[in-house]
Design an enzyme around this catalytic site. Structure first.
Site, short mmCIF file in Angstrom:
data_model
loop_
_atom_site.label_atom_id
_atom_site.label_comp_id
_atom_site.label_asym_id
_atom_site.label_seq_id
_atom_site.Cartn_x
_atom_site.Cartn_y
_atom_site.Cartn_z
N TYR A 27 0.85 -1.14 0.02
CA TYR A 27 -0.21 -0.15 -0.13
C TYR A 27 0.85 1.27 0.05
O TYR A 27 0.77 2.22 -0.69
CB TYR A 27 -0.86 -0.01 1.19
CG TYR A 27 -1.87 1.24 1.45
CD1 TYR A 27 -3.12 1.03 0.65
CD2 TYR A 27 -1.64 2.12 2.24
CE1 TYR A 27 -4.06 2.27 0.70
CE2 TYR A 27 -2.59 3.05 2.45
CZ TYR A 27 -3.63 3.24 1.77
OH TYR A 27 -4.58 4.12 1.83
N LYS B 15 1.02 4.02 -2.93
CA LYS B 15 0.80 5.57 -2.41
C LYS B 15 1.74 6.60 -2.68
O LYS B 15 1.84 7.85 -3.33
CB LYS B 15 0.17 5.58 -1.33
CG LYS B 15 -1.19 4.98 -0.96
CD LYS B 15 -2.29 5.42 -1.96
CE LYS B 15 -3.66 5.00 -1.50
NZ LYS B 15 -4.76 5.18 -2.32
P1 NAI Z 1 -13.18 2.25 0.97
O1 NAI Z 1 -12.72 0.87 0.90
O2 NAI Z 1 -14.22 2.48 1.78
O3 NAI Z 1 -13.47 2.68 -0.73
C1 NAI Z 1 -12.90 2.23 -1.77
C2 NAI Z 1 -13.98 2.44 -2.98
O4 NAI Z 1 -12.79 2.07 -3.96
C3 NAI Z 1 -14.74 1.40 -2.77
O5 NAI Z 1 -15.87 1.97 -3.23
C4 NAI Z 1 -14.38 0.53 -3.70
O6 NAI Z 1 -15.41 -0.43 -4.32
C5 NAI Z 1 -13.60 1.21 -4.83
N1 NAI Z 1 -12.69 0.30 -5.58
C6 NAI Z 1 -11.79 -0.55 -5.26
N2 NAI Z 1 -11.09 -1.11 -5.99
C7 NAI Z 1 -11.72 -0.35 -7.23
C8 NAI Z 1 -11.39 -0.52 -8.73
N3 NAI Z 1 -10.41 -1.65 -9.25
N4 NAI Z 1 -12.19 -0.02 -9.67
C9 NAI Z 1 -12.94 1.05 -9.11
N5 NAI Z 1 -13.33 1.31 -7.72
C10 NAI Z 1 -12.48 0.31 -7.01
O7 NAI Z 1 -11.86 3.35 1.16
P2 NAI Z 1 -11.73 4.68 1.69
O8 NAI Z 1 -11.46 4.79 3.17
O9 NAI Z 1 -13.03 5.60 1.50
O10 NAI Z 1 -10.58 5.22 0.92
C11 NAI Z 1 -10.63 5.98 -0.51
C12 NAI Z 1 -9.29 6.28 -0.71
O11 NAI Z 1 -8.61 6.99 0.11
C13 NAI Z 1 -8.60 5.24 -1.12
O12 NAI Z 1 -7.42 5.32 -2.16
C14 NAI Z 1 -7.70 5.18 0.07
O13 NAI Z 1 -6.47 4.23 -0.09
C15 NAI Z 1 -7.42 6.51 0.55
N6 NAI Z 1 -7.23 6.61 1.88
C16 NAI Z 1 -7.85 6.40 2.95
C17 NAI Z 1 -7.73 6.51 4.28
C18 NAI Z 1 -8.83 5.93 5.17
O14 NAI Z 1 -8.19 6.30 6.61
N7 NAI Z 1 -9.68 5.67 5.09
C19 NAI Z 1 -6.48 6.92 4.58
C20 NAI Z 1 -5.64 7.36 3.50
C21 NAI Z 1 -5.73 7.19 2.16
#
Ligand code: NAI
Length: 255
Positions: free
Chosen positions: A163, A167
Site C-alpha cells: 500500500y 501511494k
Molecule cells: P473504501 O474501501 O471505503 O472505498 C474504496 C472504494 O474504491 C470502494 O468503493 C471500492 O469499491 C472502490 N474500488 C476498489 N477497487 C476498485 C477498482 N479496481 N475500480 C474501481 N473502484 C474500486 O476506502 P476509503 O477509506 O473510502 O478510501 C478511499 C481512498 O482514500 C483510497 O484510495 C484509500 O487508499 C485512501 N485513503 C484512505 C484512508 C482512510 O483512513 N480511510 C487514509 C488514507 C488514504
C-alpha cells in the site's frame, strides 16, 4: 431538473470508487458545489446502488449525474469510464482518483498477488484514469487531476509495504503529471489523508483505534468531509496556481 442555460458552462467531475467512503462524500460535496458528477463502482454488482446514489445527487443538487461500473485497474475499462463521463457531460474538468484497496501483511508474509493487486488498483488504476483524462483535459485547456495518496505513502507503515509503495508511486506520478500538463492549464495534486473513519479503517480493532487516536494531535480520526472539502478546494478554478503538491489532511498525525 437541469437548467439548460447553465449546462454549457457547468463543470464536471469523475470520482473513482465513489459508491462509498471518502469517494462518496467527495461526489456529494462536488455535486453540492455545482459539478455534474460521474459516480464509479468497480463492477456491475454495485451498479444498482451506484445508480441510486447518482440519481440522488441529481435530485438533491440539480446537477447531472451518471453511474458507471468500471475496474480502474484495467486500462480499457478506465478509458471507457472517462469516455462515458465525457459523453454524458460534454467535457471533463475534474478527475478524483480515489479508488483504492489494501492487502495488509508484513513483507515476509506478503504474497506476490497481494503486492500486485494493490499496485494494480492504487497505482496503475490511477495511471490509467489520468492517462485517459489528461488527453481530454489538455485538449480543452483546463483540468484538475486529484489523486488520493496517503500519509502511509509518505512515511511508510509496518504491514503495508504494498500500500505504501502504491501511494508513494501516486505521488511520483502526480509530480510528473504536474510538470507535463501545466502549460495546458491542467493541474495535478495529491491528498494524503491520515486515518479517516470509513470501511477501510473499520478493519482496525477498537483498541487499535484508541491507540491511534491518541497519536493524532487533533485527537480524533478524520471525517470523510475533512477530505472532501480539501478535494473541492483543489478542484476549484481558484486553485489554478497550485500544482504538483501533496496536501496532508491528517489532524497533525505526521507532525
Ligand atoms: P473504501 O474501501 O471505503 O472505498 C474504496 C472504494 O474504491 C470502494 O468503493 C471500492 O469499491 C472502490 N474500488 C476498489 N477497487 C476498485 C477498482 N479496481 N475500480 C474501481 N473502484 C474500486 O476506502 P476509503 O477509506 O473510502 O478510501 C478511499 C481512498 O482514500 C483510497 O484510495 C484509500 O487508499 C485512501 N485513503 C484512505 C484512508 C482512510 O483512513 N480511510 C487514509 C488514507 C488514504
Amino acid at each position: 431538473m437541469v437548467d439548460t442555460e447553465t449546462t454549457e458552462t457547468r463543470r464536471s467531475a469523475l470520482v473513482t470508487g465513489s459508491a462509498r467512503g471518502i469517494g462518496r462524500e467527495v461526489a456529494v460535496q462536488l455535486a453540492r458545489a455545482g459539478y455534474d458528477v460521474c459516480v464509479n463502482c468497480s463492477s456491475d454488482k454495485g451498479l444498482a446502488d451506484a445508480t441510486a446514489f447518482s440519481d440522488s445527487l441529481a435530485a438533491d443538487y440539480g446537477v447531472r449525474s451518471i453511474a458507471v461500473a468500471a475496474n480502474v485497474a484495467l486500462a480499457d475499462e478506465a478509458r471507457e469510464l472517462v469516455e462515458r463521463a465525457c459523453e454524458a457531460f460534454g467535457r471533463l474538468d475534474v478527475v478524483v482518483n480515489n479508488a483504492g484497496i489494501t492487502r495488509d501483511k508484513l513483507v515476509a508474509r506478503m504474497k506476490e498477488e497481494d503486492f500486485d493487486a494493490v499496485i494494480d488498483v492504487n497505482l496503475k488504476g490511477t495511471f490509467n484514469c489520468c492517462k485517459a483524462a489528461a488527453k481530454v483535459m489538455a485538449k480543452q485547456r483546463y483540468g484538475r487531476l486529484i489523486q488520493m495518496s496517503s500519509v502511509v505513502g509518505l512515511h511508510g507503515n509496518a504491514g503495508q509495504a504494498n500500500y505504501a509503495a502504491s501511494k508513494a508511486g501516486v505521488v511520483g506520478l502526480t509530480l510528473s503529471l504536474a510538470k507535463e500538463l501545466a502549460s495546458r492549464n491542467v493541474t495535478a495534486n495529491a491528498i494524503a489523508p491520515g486515518f479517516i473513519e470509513t470501511d477501510m479503517t473499520d478493519a482496525l480493532s477498537d483498541a487499535q483505534k484508541e491507540a491511534i487516536a491518541k497519536e493524532i494531535p487533533v485527537g480524533r480520526f478524520g471525517h470523510v468531509s475533512d477530505i472532501a472539502r480539501a478535494v473541492v478546494f483543489l478542484a476549484s478554478e481558484e486553485a489554478g496556481y497550485i500544482t504538483g503538491q501533496v496536501l496532508t489532511v491528517d489532524g497533525g498525525l505526521s507532525l
